[in-house]
Design an enzyme around this catalytic site. Structure first.
Site, PDB file in Angstrom:
ATOM      1  N   ASN A 216       1.022  -1.685  -0.057  1.00 28.01           N
ATOM      2  CA  ASN A 216      -0.433  -0.195  -0.024  1.00 28.01           C
ATOM      3  C   ASN A 216       1.210   1.413   0.236  1.00 28.01           C
ATOM      4  OD1 ASN A 216       0.155   1.237   2.622  1.00 28.01           O
ATOM      5  ND2 ASN A 216      -0.408  -0.821   3.289  1.00 28.01           N
ATOM      6  N   PHE A 327      -3.561   3.107  15.398  1.00 29.88           N
ATOM      7  CA  PHE A 327      -3.853   4.354  14.695  1.00 29.88           C
ATOM      8  C   PHE A 327      -5.474   3.612  13.685  1.00 29.88           C
ATOM      9  CE2 PHE A 327      -0.926   7.815  14.103  1.00 29.88           C
ATOM     10  CZ  PHE A 327      -0.232   7.118  15.701  1.00 29.88           C
ATOM     11  N   LYS A 345     -10.056  -4.311  19.678  1.00 26.16           N
ATOM     12  CA  LYS A 345      -8.993  -4.487  19.492  1.00 26.16           C
ATOM     13  C   LYS A 345      -8.291  -4.524  21.024  1.00 26.16           C
ATOM     14  CE  LYS A 345      -7.272  -4.200  14.831  1.00 26.16           C
ATOM     15  NZ  LYS A 345      -6.350  -3.904  14.090  1.00 26.16           N
TER      16      LYS A 345
END
Ligand code: C5P
Length: 401
Positions: A216, A327, A345
């Site tokens: 990416n 993030f 998470k």
């Protein structure tokens, strides 16, 4: 006073150096040279008074940039106006600061470029007074000083000694090397002292065959800036980095990795007190990468992809659990998705940004959430954001203790 090993913290920092009318202006020129020598990027603003003692050309030569001096010059404002200068600066240091300048600063004046930039600042401001000892000890100057100290302005000096006018006493500008050390110390907080911080950064590469991969656009800039800021805050930092074009930050231990699996393995091998996952980890990898280069044919090619391990979720589930920061790059409903990720998470903090305007850019706006709270950090450079995030992390850690 020592100017010893703290100067590396000035590397790449944006220092706005202000000079005001004082015989000590020549020391401001020497300070400019020392700051650029320590790797800082310096922009100089001179008051009219300063230009009576030393020429803008001298400061232009030393800083490598045109000196700014006029608030009402349309051309200069169009190039880099007072608000932009204030936003650009990581630290404003006014050396020498005359009695007149301190008085105007204490009043919140914006009557010239330097006071206007100081008024518009978001960064710390330090002043290094230089004046005759009687002017320094005058009750009016001392009252101005108290006012400035109350608004968190740092005051460097003055020193005591012989003065240009023949008097003896307090009011001498500190020596340039002393000012350099004090400026440098502004970037070394100790807020994360003795903590082991692991930062992931950059993209991962998932092999299709020995020469091709899935990846990416992550540049790694944010992760590298956070690693640097954590190290300046006194942490022992390991940067687990996918492939990037960036130079590794000073004093960080760098573990280069390629794939998500490598990144997970590297992170699990480290004992982190604080784990900051900035990497743009590929979500999928090729289930069975080819051993040899795939030959093209006229037929379409179908690759079977499988999920990569979630490095952050794995570390957040490990015991002892590090303080985990994630993030979230989103294109819509930023807050909702970020809050969901914080919960899912089991994170201690999540930093959410708008994916399209952030990738590869030098600056960003972020929203930060933690269980029961949050804040927004306005658009600023990734280095400035990194320092603000490190301060927030240190605050949350302190609140937990
Ligand atoms: O789930 P999502 O990819 O949006 O989560 C982003 C956060 O999780 C980032 O902090 C990223 O570094 C981390 N992450 C990870 N391992 C993955 C995917 C994301 O550590 N496989």
């Amino acid at each position: 006073m020592t100017n010893a090993p703290v100067q590396h913290s000035l590397r790449n920092k944006h220092i706005l150096l202000g000079l005001t009318g004082s015989i000590a202006a020549y020391k401001g020129a020497e300070l400019c040279r020392l700051l650029t020598g320590a790797g800082a990027e310096v922009r100089v603003v001179m008051t009219e008074g300063a230009q009576e003692f030393i020429t803008p050309l001298t400061l232009q030569s030393l800083s490598g940039h045109r000196v700014h001096h006029d608030l009402l010059d349309a051309e200069a404002e169009a190039a880099m106006g007072h608000i932009e200068l204030a936003r650009w600066a990581d630290l404003i240091l006014v050396a020498p600061a005359s009695a007149n300048f301190l008085a105007r600063l204490a009043q919140g004046e914006a009557s010239d470029l330097l006071t206007a930039v100081c008024l518009a600042r978001r960064c710390p401001l330090a002043v290094a007074p230089a004046m005759n000892q009687a002017m320094w000890s005058n009750a009016a100057t001392q009252a101005n000083l108290q006012r400035l100290l109350a608004t968190a302005v740092r005051v460097f000096g003055p020193a005591s000694g012989e003065q240009a006018c023949g008097d003896l006493g307090l009011g001498r500008l500190l020596e340039p090397a002393e000012l350099l050390a004090l400026a440098s110390a502004e970037f070394t907080s100790g807020a994360l002292a003795d903590l082991r911080v692991v930062v992931t950064a950059g993209p991962t590469r998932e092999a299709i065959d020995p020469v091709r991969y899935l990846s990416n656009h992550s540049s790694g800039k944010m992760g590298y800036a956070i690693a640097e800021a954590a190290s300046e805050a006194g942490a022992e930092v390991t940067l687990v980095s996918g492939p990037t074009a960036l130079a590794p930050p000073d004093r960080c231990h760098v573990v280069p990795v390629q794939s998500a699996a490598d990144m997970l393995q590297a992170c699990q091998a480290l004992q982190a007190d604080v784990f900051i996952a900035v990497a743009a980890v590929a979500d999928y990898r090729v289930a069975a990468p080819a051993e040899h280069k795939l030959k093209k044919t006229d037929a379409a090619l179908t690759l079977t992809l499988e999920r990569t391990p979630d490095i952050l979720a794995t570390l957040a589930a490990s015991r002892p659990k590090p303080f985990c920061v994630g993030f979230a790059a989103e294109t819509q409903d930023i807050e909702t998705y970020a809050q969901q990720k914080l919960l899912a998470k089991q994170l201690d903090m999540i930093v959410a940004n708008e994916a399209v305007t952030t990738f590869g850019q030098d600056d960003a706006t972020v929203a930060v959430f933690w269980p029961g709270g949050g804040t927004t950090l306005p658009r600023q450079s990734k280095q400035q954001l990194a320092r603000a995030l490190v301060t927030l992390i240190a605050d949350r850690l302190a609140a937990r203790r």
